[in-house]
Design a protein around this motif. Sequence first.
Motif, PDB file in Angstrom:
ATOM      1  N   ALA A  53      23.802 -23.844  15.502  1.00 13.73           N
ATOM      2  CA  ALA A  53      22.817 -23.213  14.605  1.00 13.73           C
ATOM      3  C   ALA A  53      21.472 -23.022  15.301  1.00 13.73           C
ATOM      4  CB  ALA A  53      22.651 -24.039  13.335  1.00 13.73           C
ATOM      5  N   TYR A  54      21.497 -22.402  16.463  1.00 12.70           N
ATOM      6  CA  TYR A  54      20.299 -22.295  17.300  1.00 12.70           C
ATOM      7  C   TYR A  54      19.707 -20.888  17.328  1.00 12.70           C
ATOM      8  CZ  TYR A  54      17.456 -22.412  21.586  1.00 12.70           C
ATOM      9  OH  TYR A  54      16.434 -22.311  22.489  1.00 12.70           O
ATOM     10  N   PHE A  55      20.523 -19.858  17.182  1.00 11.77           N
ATOM     11  CA  PHE A  55      20.082 -18.489  17.436  1.00 11.77           C
ATOM     12  C   PHE A  55      19.768 -17.732  16.140  1.00 11.77           C
ATOM     13  CE2 PHE A  55      22.584 -19.690  21.128  1.00 11.77           C
ATOM     14  CZ  PHE A  55      21.741 -19.318  22.169  1.00 11.77           C
ATOM     15  N   ASP A  56      18.783 -16.835  16.253  1.00 12.77           N
ATOM     16  CA  ASP A  56      18.443 -15.963  15.133  1.00 12.77           C
ATOM     17  C   ASP A  56      19.383 -14.760  15.051  1.00 12.77           C
ATOM     18  OD1 ASP A  56      15.879 -17.283  14.311  1.00 12.77           O
ATOM     19  OD2 ASP A  56      15.325 -16.740  16.363  1.00 12.77           O
ATOM     20  N   THR A  57      19.796 -14.259  16.215  1.00 10.61           N
ATOM     21  CA  THR A  57      20.693 -13.101  16.287  1.00 10.61           C
ATOM     22  C   THR A  57      21.717 -13.361  17.371  1.00 10.61           C
ATOM     23  OG1 THR A  57      18.871 -11.615  15.678  1.00 10.61           O
ATOM     24  CG2 THR A  57      20.845 -10.596  16.615  1.00 10.61           C
ATOM     25  N   VAL A  58      22.972 -13.050  17.091  1.00 12.84           N
ATOM     26  CA  VAL A  58      24.027 -13.166  18.101  1.00 12.84           C
ATOM     27  C   VAL A  58      24.774 -11.837  18.166  1.00 12.84           C
ATOM     28  CG1 VAL A  58      25.648 -14.200  16.452  1.00 12.84           C
ATOM     29  CG2 VAL A  58      26.042 -14.452  18.899  1.00 12.84           C
ATOM     30  N   PHE A  59      24.985 -11.372  19.387  1.00 13.80           N
ATOM     31  CA  PHE A  59      25.730 -10.151  19.649  1.00 13.80           C
ATOM     32  C   PHE A  59      27.093 -10.509  20.241  1.00 13.80           C
ATOM     33  CE2 PHE A  59      21.379  -8.778  19.631  1.00 13.80           C
ATOM     34  CZ  PHE A  59      21.376  -7.443  19.262  1.00 13.80           C
ATOM     35  N   SER A  60      28.137  -9.832  19.784  1.00 15.21           N
ATOM     36  CA  SER A  60      29.458  -9.878  20.415  1.00 15.21           C
ATOM     37  C   SER A  60      29.930  -8.441  20.511  1.00 15.21           C
ATOM     38  CB  SER A  60      30.436 -10.712  19.583  1.00 15.21           C
ATOM     39  OG  SER A  60      31.752 -10.606  20.107  1.00 15.21           O
ATOM     40  N   MET A  61      29.831  -7.873  21.713  1.00 16.43           N
ATOM     41  CA  MET A  61      30.129  -6.448  21.884  1.00 16.43           C
ATOM     42  C   MET A  61      31.234  -6.294  22.933  1.00 16.43           C
ATOM     43  SD  MET A  61      26.393  -4.630  21.404  1.00 16.43           S
ATOM     44  CE  MET A  61      25.547  -5.324  22.836  1.00 16.43           C
ATOM     45  N   GLY A  62      32.371  -5.756  22.481  1.00 17.45           N
ATOM     46  CA  GLY A  62      33.485  -5.545  23.393  1.00 17.45           C
ATOM     47  C   GLY A  62      34.268  -6.805  23.697  1.00 17.45           C
ATOM     48  N   ILE A  63      34.312  -7.753  22.772  1.00 17.82           N
ATOM     49  CA  ILE A  63      34.956  -9.040  23.018  1.00 17.82           C
ATOM     50  C   ILE A  63      36.110  -9.311  22.053  1.00 17.82           C
ATOM     51  CG2 ILE A  63      34.589 -11.546  23.159  1.00 17.82           C
ATOM     52  CD1 ILE A  63      33.175  -9.948  25.323  1.00 17.82           C
ATOM     53  N   LEU A  64      35.954  -8.968  20.784  1.00 18.50           N
ATOM     54  CA  LEU A  64      36.868  -9.432  19.743  1.00 18.50           C
ATOM     55  C   LEU A  64      38.321  -9.072  20.038  1.00 18.50           C
ATOM     56  CD1 LEU A  64      36.891 -10.842  16.930  1.00 18.50           C
ATOM     57  CD2 LEU A  64      36.931  -8.546  15.944  1.00 18.50           C
ATOM     58  N   TYR A  65      38.580  -7.879  20.547  1.00 17.57           N
ATOM     59  CA  TYR A  65      39.964  -7.456  20.754  1.00 17.57           C
ATOM     60  C   TYR A  65      40.637  -8.190  21.914  1.00 17.57           C
ATOM     61  CZ  TYR A  65      37.323  -4.270  23.821  1.00 17.57           C
ATOM     62  OH  TYR A  65      36.446  -3.725  24.744  1.00 17.57           O
ATOM     63  N   GLY A 114      20.902 -17.686   7.688  1.00 20.47           N
ATOM     64  CA  GLY A 114      20.222 -16.404   7.537  1.00 20.47           C
ATOM     65  C   GLY A 114      20.250 -15.553   8.785  1.00 20.47           C
ATOM     66  N   GLY A 115      20.817 -16.085   9.879  1.00 17.09           N
ATOM     67  CA  GLY A 115      20.864 -15.329  11.134  1.00 17.09           C
ATOM     68  C   GLY A 115      21.835 -14.159  11.072  1.00 17.09           C
ATOM     69  N   GLU A 116      21.685 -13.248  12.023  1.00 12.35           N
ATOM     70  CA  GLU A 116      22.413 -11.973  12.006  1.00 12.35           C
ATOM     71  C   GLU A 116      23.417 -11.906  13.149  1.00 12.35           C
ATOM     72  OE1 GLU A 116      20.627  -7.890  10.784  1.00 12.35           O
ATOM     73  OE2 GLU A 116      20.330  -8.043  12.951  1.00 12.35           O
ATOM     74  N   VAL A 117      24.628 -11.446  12.847  1.00  9.84           N
ATOM     75  CA  VAL A 117      25.635 -11.174  13.869  1.00  9.84           C
ATOM     76  C   VAL A 117      25.773  -9.665  14.026  1.00  9.84           C
ATOM     77  CG1 VAL A 117      27.606 -11.199  12.257  1.00  9.84           C
ATOM     78  CG2 VAL A 117      27.973 -11.670  14.684  1.00  9.84           C
ATOM     79  N   VAL A 118      25.872  -9.214  15.268  1.00 17.24           N
ATOM     80  CA  VAL A 118      26.105  -7.810  15.598  1.00 17.24           C
ATOM     81  C   VAL A 118      27.436  -7.761  16.334  1.00 17.24           C
ATOM     82  CG1 VAL A 118      25.231  -5.755  16.752  1.00 17.24           C
ATOM     83  CG2 VAL A 118      23.627  -7.429  15.786  1.00 17.24           C
ATOM     84  N   LEU A 119      28.428  -7.156  15.717  1.00 17.63           N
ATOM     85  CA  LEU A 119      29.791  -7.155  16.228  1.00 17.63           C
ATOM     86  C   LEU A 119      30.201  -5.731  16.558  1.00 17.63           C
ATOM     87  CD1 LEU A 119      32.387  -8.943  16.638  1.00 17.63           C
ATOM     88  CD2 LEU A 119      33.032  -8.240  14.319  1.00 17.63           C
ATOM     89  N   GLU A 120      30.522  -5.505  17.831  1.00 16.42           N
ATOM     90  CA  GLU A 120      30.999  -4.181  18.270  1.00 16.42           C
ATOM     91  C   GLU A 120      32.359  -4.376  18.910  1.00 16.42           C
ATOM     92  OE1 GLU A 120      31.369  -0.739  21.167  1.00 16.42           O
ATOM     93  OE2 GLU A 120      31.549  -2.895  21.442  1.00 16.42           O
ATOM     94  N   THR A 121      33.343  -3.592  18.457  1.00 20.76           N
ATOM     95  CA  THR A 121      34.698  -3.808  18.934  1.00 20.76           C
ATOM     96  C   THR A 121      35.549  -2.565  18.725  1.00 20.76           C
ATOM     97  OG1 THR A 121      36.600  -5.312  18.787  1.00 20.76           O
ATOM     98  CG2 THR A 121      35.513  -4.712  16.717  1.00 20.76           C
TER      99      THR A 121
END
Length: 343
Positions: A207-219, A238-245
């Motif tokens: 529970a350290y980050f305000d925003t986490v990105f995972s782009m091109g990883i999930l698949y 309340g933090g935000e995840v940005v998921l690109e896949t």
Amino acid sequence: MTLPHPLDLSRHWRDLYDPLLTHLCETGNAAWAGQLQNQLLQRFVSHPHGDLERWQNAYNGLPVSAAAKVLPNRSAVAVTANEPDQPDMRLGSLQPELEHALRGLMPWRKGPFEFFGLSVDTEWRSDWKWDRVAPHLSDLTGRTVLDVGCGSGYHCWRMWGAGASRVIGIDPGLLFLMQFLSLKRYDNAAPVDLLPIRVEDLPPDMAYFDTVFSMGILYHRRSPIDHLLDLKATLKPGGEVVLETLVIAGNEGEVLMPEDRYAMMRNVWFIPSSRSLKRWLARAGFVDIRVVDESLTSTEEQRATDWMQFQSLSDFLDPSDPSKTAEGYPAPLRATLIARKPR
């Protein structure tokens, strides 16, 4: 701290990561700093990559510049002279030396970058992805950001340029690390770091980050729901995840699992529809889930270049029908979803 020259990660990794480790200790994360030190010791000393010495030699061939900086707000993240009247390397005799060193770190896959006027034309136009994602983000100003599977760190620099107070990228590939360090050596004070670890190596429920990105990883994950839970565990309430896949066109519940390869990639497991992915995020406990972009990947966005001379997307599609992969599946369609961890 100024990094020793020449770089030998088996000896100097503490100097490289000392600012980050100190920051973690000063912000109440001494336990993570201690865990991280042990992981880096294992990575660089106990189990180093066989090509690490060659990559270090390429890095050590980079020309020294006493006053330089990284400009993170350009499409091509640029290393440039710090003072307007400082002679630019592109005008002198050092450009052949610079290019020779950077070519020793090929293939360059994520970018583009520019070093004192020398363009590194990477396989991916990662700036195009950033331009699709950035308009939908919450303001990154002052945020602590994690980029999971960050490659050579292109997007980490763009996140810092968008106002993040500290950016940490994680990717186990040591070639990516050396490419990242080829920029960081010219702007060592920048609060941007790349750790050669996986998301599974982070402390549980940190529970350290305000925003986490995972782009091109999930698949690439055999267990995509576990990956989403790992991402949520890194976020503050309340933090935000940005998921690109990768996704497929389809309704909720539809998922493609390739028989073997997808677009010549072996390690592709699950490609859901965007609606299915929204359900996965909801089941993982995220809220305020929205699809902000869907885009077909073009052969202009991913292609072979002089800096990445292997096969690329055009070689992975059906030559008689580019709307399909070489295996007959739908050609790469990528979606970006943004969601929030409940408070």
